[in-house]
Design an enzyme around this catalytic site. Structure first.
Site, PDB file in Angstrom:
ATOM      1  N   ASN A   9     -46.606   4.061 -39.213  1.00 43.37           N
ATOM      2  CA  ASN A   9     -45.620   5.268 -38.847  1.00 43.37           C
ATOM      3  C   ASN A   9     -44.340   5.143 -39.788  1.00 43.37           C
ATOM      4  O   ASN A   9     -44.223   4.025 -40.433  1.00 43.37           O
ATOM      5  CB  ASN A   9     -44.684   5.172 -37.668  1.00 43.37           C
ATOM      6  N   LYS A  38     -46.973   0.213 -34.655  1.00 41.56           N
ATOM      7  CA  LYS A  38     -47.340  -1.150 -33.980  1.00 41.56           C
ATOM      8  C   LYS A  38     -48.250  -1.924 -34.909  1.00 41.56           C
ATOM      9  O   LYS A  38     -48.369  -3.032 -35.043  1.00 41.56           O
ATOM     10  CB  LYS A  38     -47.732  -0.758 -32.588  1.00 41.56           C
ATOM     11  N   ASN A  41     -46.704  -2.894 -38.214  1.00 39.44           N
ATOM     12  CA  ASN A  41     -45.739  -4.164 -37.882  1.00 39.44           C
ATOM     13  C   ASN A  41     -46.633  -5.572 -37.735  1.00 39.44           C
ATOM     14  O   ASN A  41     -46.104  -6.604 -38.202  1.00 39.44           O
ATOM     15  CB  ASN A  41     -45.010  -3.901 -36.670  1.00 39.44           C
ATOM     16  N   LEU A 216     -42.223 -12.119 -21.635  1.00 35.96           N
ATOM     17  CA  LEU A 216     -41.315 -11.809 -20.465  1.00 35.96           C
ATOM     18  C   LEU A 216     -40.110 -11.772 -21.149  1.00 35.96           C
ATOM     19  O   LEU A 216     -39.188 -12.122 -20.501  1.00 35.96           O
ATOM     20  CB  LEU A 216     -41.487 -13.127 -19.708  1.00 35.96           C
ATOM     21  N   GLY A 220     -39.396 -15.817 -22.370  1.00 36.92           N
ATOM     22  CA  GLY A 220     -40.672 -16.475 -22.906  1.00 36.92           C
ATOM     23  C   GLY A 220     -41.899 -15.773 -22.661  1.00 36.92           C
ATOM     24  O   GLY A 220     -41.802 -14.291 -22.724  1.00 36.92           O
ATOM     25  N   ASP A 247     -44.182  -6.722 -31.541  1.00 36.45           N
ATOM     26  CA  ASP A 247     -45.358  -6.881 -32.905  1.00 36.45           C
ATOM     27  C   ASP A 247     -45.376  -7.980 -33.501  1.00 36.45           C
ATOM     28  O   ASP A 247     -46.428  -8.421 -34.165  1.00 36.45           O
ATOM     29  CB  ASP A 247     -45.000  -5.436 -33.568  1.00 36.45           C
ATOM     30  N   ALA A 277     -37.034 -12.112 -34.623  1.00 36.97           N
ATOM     31  CA  ALA A 277     -37.356 -10.541 -35.095  1.00 36.97           C
ATOM     32  C   ALA A 277     -35.971  -9.676 -34.298  1.00 36.97           C
ATOM     33  O   ALA A 277     -35.980  -8.342 -34.613  1.00 36.97           O
ATOM     34  CB  ALA A 277     -38.647 -10.076 -34.667  1.00 36.97           C
ATOM     35  N   GLY A 282     -34.248  -2.635 -37.321  1.00 37.44           N
ATOM     36  CA  GLY A 282     -35.392  -2.073 -37.978  1.00 37.44           C
ATOM     37  C   GLY A 282     -36.796  -3.058 -37.344  1.00 37.44           C
ATOM     38  O   GLY A 282     -36.550  -3.924 -37.214  1.00 37.44           O
TER      39      GLY A 282
HETATM   40  O1  RIB Z   1     -43.283  -1.287 -31.400  1.00 39.13           O
HETATM   41  C1  RIB Z   1     -42.435  -0.848 -32.306  1.00 39.13           C
HETATM   42  C2  RIB Z   1     -43.227   0.450 -33.129  1.00 39.13           C
HETATM   43  O2  RIB Z   1     -43.378   1.326 -31.870  1.00 39.13           O
HETATM   44  C3  RIB Z   1     -42.047   1.100 -34.129  1.00 39.13           C
HETATM   45  O3  RIB Z   1     -42.201   0.685 -35.259  1.00 39.13           O
HETATM   46  C4  RIB Z   1     -42.546   2.554 -33.789  1.00 39.13           C
HETATM   47  O4  RIB Z   1     -43.252   2.894 -35.189  1.00 39.13           O
HETATM   48  C5  RIB Z   1     -43.397   2.392 -32.521  1.00 39.13           C
HETATM   49  O5  RIB Z   1     -44.950   2.837 -33.090  1.00 39.13           O
END
Ligand code: RIB
Length: 300
Positions: A9, A38, A41, A216, A220, A247, A277, A282
């Site tokens: 995306n 997802k 990422n 969680l 964790g 992700d 992260a 972003g």
């Molecule tokens: O998990 C985060 C992602 O979920 C974002 O980057 C967005 O694109 C959605 O797919």
């Protein structure tokens, strides 16, 4: 080699003091665009962790595609399995409030044009790892799980976003990774039994012989095998933006298993990466590099 079959995306992100309620308008503080999805990422997280990664996905023939693929390309992810379709590149409309909480709407576009034939051309081989999520058609996810099993590769299925009709697929993956909300919803869909979440996780693992991993948040992560529960902690942090943290966990977890780490160590490494992260805005820009994760692991 890790093959990620999943979504790509462009994330359109507005930061706000607080998330709007239905029917409400709130002023935004800033607007940015960032590569996301997802699948993408998770592919980048596995790559930053040090793995060789191949992405299988779909984008449109538009300018968003170039931006959506930029971090994967720069990071050295093999994009030969990314196909262009006539649909637009997928987008995610994301609001992030000051606390780091977010809401996301996705418009799948080219992600919806990823078909089982795309998995067949990916040439998955014995001993490899295949990472999946639920932002592409479920028949494609099912085909990837079947292909993975048939060649003797290992599959990991991230159950995000929750889709009730995906419940039968969970037992087909070697590792299932869910957050608490998703696991509770799939528990109902699969009629898992037990008085607590952990007992229901053990019920799933006992019935299927698969490993169920539940993240969680600040608490964790816990995993259930057929015989035991394994726990790991991330870092104690104040989150800036949690988009992409799950992700990052998934990509690092897959890469850590591929490296041969035992389950406990793979969970810990992935949880620490997921914590890091949350410290930057972003999805892809916030995914930590392998050396930063190793440094944080040494720091305790
Ligand atoms: O998990 C985060 C992602 O979920 C974002 O980057 C967005 O694109 C959605 O797919």
């Amino acid at each position: 080699m890790i093959t990620v079959v999943g979504s790509i995306n462009l994330d359109l992100i507005a930061t706000v003091d607080r998330l709007p309620k239905p029917g409400e308008t709130v002023p935004g503080d800033a607007f940015t665009t960032s590569p996301g999805g997802k699948g993408a990422n998770q592919a980048l997280a596995a790559r930053r962790s040090g793995a060789d990664v191949r992405m299988v996905g779909g984008v449109g023939r538009d300018s968003f595609a170039t931006e959506a693929l930029a971090c994967l390309r720069d990071g050295g992810v093999d994009l030969s399995g990314v196909r262009e379709s006539h649909a637009a590149t997928g987008v995610a409309l994301i609001f992030v409030e000051e606390s780091g909480e977010n809401v996301i709407t996705i418009v799948p576009g080219g992600n919806g044009a990823l078909f089982p034939g795309d998995v067949a051309s990916a040439d998955i081989r014995k001993g490899e790892y295949v990472m999946l999520q639920l932002e592409v058609p479920l028949e494609t996810v099912g085909a990837a799980l079947a292909a993975t099993r048939s060649v003797g590769a290992t599959s990991l299925l991230n159950t995000a976003p929750f889709r009730a009709e995906a419940a039968p697929l969970l037992g087909e993956a070697d590792y299932v990774i869910a957050n608490e909300t998703e696991f509770d919803l799939y528990s109902n869909a699969l009629s898992l039994t037990g008085d607590s979440r952990e007992q229901r996780m053990l019920d799933f693992a006992g019935r299927t012989g698969r490993i169920m991993v539940v993240t969680l948040g600040a608490e964790g992560v816990v995993a259930a095998t057929a015989s035991e529960l394994v726990r790991a902690q991330g870092l104690t942090i104040t989150p800036v933006d949690t988009v992409g943290a799950g992700d990052t966990f998934c990509g690092y977890f897959a890469a850590s298993l591929e490296l041969g780490l035992p389950l406990q160590d793979a969970l810990r490494r992935a949880a620490v990466a997921g914590s890091l992260a949350c410290l930057k805005p972003g999805a892809q820009p916030s995914i930590p590099r392998g050396e930063d994760v190793e440094e944080a692991l040494k720091g305790g």
